[in-house]
Design a protein around this motif. Sequence first.
Motif, PDB file in Angstrom:
ATOM      1  N   VAL A 260     -52.795  26.819   0.854  1.00 16.89           N
ATOM      2  CA  VAL A 260     -51.489  26.775   0.217  1.00 16.89           C
ATOM      3  C   VAL A 260     -51.196  28.228  -0.533  1.00 16.89           C
ATOM      4  CG1 VAL A 260     -49.918  25.675  -1.562  1.00 16.89           C
ATOM      5  CG2 VAL A 260     -51.812  24.244  -0.269  1.00 16.89           C
ATOM      6  N   ILE A 261     -49.811  28.598  -0.027  1.00 16.86           N
ATOM      7  CA  ILE A 261     -49.397  29.846  -0.805  1.00 16.86           C
ATOM      8  C   ILE A 261     -48.007  29.465  -1.427  1.00 16.86           C
ATOM      9  CG2 ILE A 261     -48.527  32.130  -0.487  1.00 16.86           C
ATOM     10  CD1 ILE A 261     -50.650  32.584   1.700  1.00 16.86           C
ATOM     11  N   GLN A 316     -51.928  25.688   5.565  1.00 16.74           N
ATOM     12  CA  GLN A 316     -51.342  24.251   5.636  1.00 16.74           C
ATOM     13  C   GLN A 316     -49.956  24.215   5.046  1.00 16.74           C
ATOM     14  OE1 GLN A 316     -53.968  21.458   3.823  1.00 16.74           O
ATOM     15  NE2 GLN A 316     -55.379  22.051   5.177  1.00 16.74           N
ATOM     16  N   VAL A 317     -49.627  24.885   3.913  1.00 19.06           N
ATOM     17  CA  VAL A 317     -48.413  24.803   3.184  1.00 19.06           C
ATOM     18  C   VAL A 317     -47.917  26.392   2.693  1.00 19.06           C
ATOM     19  CG1 VAL A 317     -47.266  24.036   1.006  1.00 19.06           C
ATOM     20  CG2 VAL A 317     -48.941  22.624   2.148  1.00 19.06           C
ATOM     21  N   PHE A 318     -46.706  26.426   3.086  1.00 23.59           N
ATOM     22  CA  PHE A 318     -46.025  27.835   2.694  1.00 23.59           C
ATOM     23  C   PHE A 318     -44.909  27.361   1.716  1.00 23.59           C
ATOM     24  CE2 PHE A 318     -43.407  31.673   3.474  1.00 23.59           C
ATOM     25  CZ  PHE A 318     -44.528  32.581   2.987  1.00 23.59           C
ATOM     26  N   TYR A 319     -44.929  27.212   0.353  1.00 23.95           N
ATOM     27  CA  TYR A 319     -44.051  26.934  -0.568  1.00 23.95           C
ATOM     28  C   TYR A 319     -43.395  28.128  -1.198  1.00 23.95           C
ATOM     29  CZ  TYR A 319     -42.282  24.647  -4.802  1.00 23.95           C
ATOM     30  OH  TYR A 319     -41.314  24.434  -5.916  1.00 23.95           O
ATOM     31  N   LEU A 320     -41.850  27.975  -1.019  1.00 20.48           N
ATOM     32  CA  LEU A 320     -40.938  28.985  -1.325  1.00 20.48           C
ATOM     33  C   LEU A 320     -40.181  28.223  -2.577  1.00 20.48           C
ATOM     34  CD1 LEU A 320     -40.100  30.209   1.933  1.00 20.48           C
ATOM     35  CD2 LEU A 320     -41.709  31.269   0.551  1.00 20.48           C
ATOM     36  N   SER A 321     -39.879  29.113  -3.577  1.00 22.68           N
ATOM     37  CA  SER A 321     -39.098  28.608  -4.810  1.00 22.68           C
ATOM     38  C   SER A 321     -37.965  29.788  -4.961  1.00 22.68           C
ATOM     39  CB  SER A 321     -40.087  28.430  -6.008  1.00 22.68           C
ATOM     40  OG  SER A 321     -39.146  28.122  -6.993  1.00 22.68           O
ATOM     41  N   PHE A 322     -36.777  29.264  -5.283  1.00 23.41           N
ATOM     42  CA  PHE A 322     -35.746  30.185  -5.699  1.00 23.41           C
ATOM     43  C   PHE A 322     -34.642  29.580  -6.376  1.00 23.41           C
ATOM     44  CE2 PHE A 322     -34.054  27.947  -2.088  1.00 23.41           C
ATOM     45  CZ  PHE A 322     -32.645  28.041  -2.324  1.00 23.41           C
ATOM     46  N   LEU A 323     -33.926  30.484  -7.389  1.00 23.90           N
ATOM     47  CA  LEU A 323     -33.065  29.873  -8.190  1.00 23.90           C
ATOM     48  C   LEU A 323     -31.831  29.227  -7.416  1.00 23.90           C
ATOM     49  CD1 LEU A 323     -32.242  29.403 -11.055  1.00 23.90           C
ATOM     50  CD2 LEU A 323     -31.270  31.869 -11.245  1.00 23.90           C
ATOM     51  N   LEU A 360     -35.625  20.648   4.882  1.00 25.76           N
ATOM     52  CA  LEU A 360     -36.515  21.605   4.433  1.00 25.76           C
ATOM     53  C   LEU A 360     -36.163  22.115   3.031  1.00 25.76           C
ATOM     54  CD1 LEU A 360     -36.805  23.836   7.956  1.00 25.76           C
ATOM     55  CD2 LEU A 360     -38.783  22.473   6.584  1.00 25.76           C
ATOM     56  N   LEU A 361     -34.965  21.967   2.573  1.00 24.53           N
ATOM     57  CA  LEU A 361     -34.847  22.326   1.268  1.00 24.53           C
ATOM     58  C   LEU A 361     -34.617  21.160   0.621  1.00 24.53           C
ATOM     59  CD1 LEU A 361     -33.443  24.782  -0.413  1.00 24.53           C
ATOM     60  CD2 LEU A 361     -31.297  24.208   0.407  1.00 24.53           C
ATOM     61  N   LEU A 362     -35.367  21.267  -0.755  1.00 26.82           N
ATOM     62  CA  LEU A 362     -35.424  20.303  -1.698  1.00 26.82           C
ATOM     63  C   LEU A 362     -34.957  20.854  -3.137  1.00 26.82           C
ATOM     64  CD1 LEU A 362     -36.300  17.549  -2.482  1.00 26.82           C
ATOM     65  CD2 LEU A 362     -38.463  18.594  -3.500  1.00 26.82           C
ATOM     66  N   ARG A 363     -33.751  20.345  -3.636  1.00 23.46           N
ATOM     67  CA  ARG A 363     -33.156  20.698  -4.867  1.00 23.46           C
ATOM     68  C   ARG A 363     -33.671  19.943  -6.126  1.00 23.46           C
ATOM     69  NH1 ARG A 363     -29.035  24.011  -4.723  1.00 23.46           N
ATOM     70  NH2 ARG A 363     -28.136  24.545  -2.635  1.00 23.46           N
ATOM     71  N   HIS A 364     -34.595  20.539  -6.899  1.00 19.16           N
ATOM     72  CA  HIS A 364     -34.966  19.659  -8.233  1.00 19.16           C
ATOM     73  C   HIS A 364     -33.949  19.781  -9.207  1.00 19.16           C
ATOM     74  CE1 HIS A 364     -39.262  19.768  -6.976  1.00 19.16           C
ATOM     75  NE2 HIS A 364     -38.979  20.736  -6.301  1.00 19.16           N
ATOM     76  N   PRO A 365     -33.986  18.970 -10.060  1.00 17.19           N
ATOM     77  CA  PRO A 365     -33.016  18.565 -11.167  1.00 17.19           C
ATOM     78  C   PRO A 365     -33.303  19.964 -12.283  1.00 17.19           C
ATOM     79  CG  PRO A 365     -34.809  17.049 -11.323  1.00 17.19           C
ATOM     80  CD  PRO A 365     -34.964  17.542 -10.073  1.00 17.19           C
TER      81      PRO A 365
END
Length: 408
Positions: A260-261, A316-323, A360-365
């Motif tokens: 996981v990265i 296995q997982v390529f996790y990307l986070s942005f504002l 593919l895009l998940l919006r968190h609260p």
Amino acid sequence: RSPASRLSSPTRSPASKRGSGATPAMSASWALGWPPGSRGRRGRPGGGFTRAAGGALLAPAPGAQRLGLRPALIDRLGEALADAGARWGRDAAHRVASGAPDESAYTWQWAIDRLLLGHASADDADIAGVAPLPRFEAGDLVGLDSLLAGLRALERLARELASPRAPLHWPRVLAAVLDDLLSDRPQDPADARAIEALRAHVGALSEQLVAAGLDAPMPSSVVRAWLQARLGENDDRQPFLSGGVTFGRMVPMRLIPFKVICLLGMNDGDYPRRDAGGALNRLTAALGTPRRQVGDRSVREDDRFLFLQLLASAGQVFYLSFLGNDPRSGDSKPPSVVVSELMDVAARYFTDPADAAARLLLRHPLQPFAPQAFGAVVDAREAPADAARRIGFHSAWRPAAQGGRRGA
């Protein structure tokens, strides 16, 4: 610093930690005294000497120890300065040099004058147009005198930095800054190592200037850029893999596979970085023009290639986070261009590219107590597996979430 702040979890290891760039000693030394015309984060003239920024001179242990300030006294001084109206700017002259009107109100000097007059008169009646503020006791005046000594040292530094100097003059200026603002015998070993590293950087600057044989006057902005680059270098002594979760900077050629990265802060405009202006670098100035040669380095292209390296290293997982939304206006914000390109390419491998791109895009609260973090349905069309990715595990927030649902 509390004892708890010294503890580290055995399952987390910081990799590529900056050897001295993030220490309090560093911020106290270099963050405050640059030319008065420099602008703050919001472009405000003189924004680099706000009350909070000035407090950064006092809070670090090496600076406070050098000035003889105890933590409790620092707190009282900060509260008194806030009540007296210290906002930004050392004095009226500093504001004028920063491009602001010639006005002393709400500067540090104005606030200190109010406190001194209040102590001397023990009254709040106006004196020569200044409203005294009786706040200090006799013991606090010693701390205020130490604060004034630090501000005088900072003013000397600002005068030195305001105009170009002979190249070999700059190492002497920086060495004097260390002597004026930082203790020569810090109590914390980490601060001692940081100050030692600072002195080593100053020595390296002197050696490079001698080797370069420069004679033309050099502005302080060049010295500052050099120092920032040195302080941002990696510390090779830091371990890379020593725990279950490794935190690190994005470093080229680190092709070590992980299951996981996770990449954080992939915001538009932040990554890939923009190539700096070409005022001092002719190779950078030639980028994007017919004069560019094969092999000319581009920081932006380096970052794009680094992104591909990290993608290839994820097993296995390529996790990307942005504002995804502006924190003030709430307006939607796009991700980094490399994230958008990756999502577009990945969506093409599905039968319904549009639906795949949406999933593919998940919006968190925004808040941890949002009902969505505890199983509330946001969109009936959303797959349960996608909704489960939004669920949190902080039980302390559950009562607030349940209260919000009852209120609705």
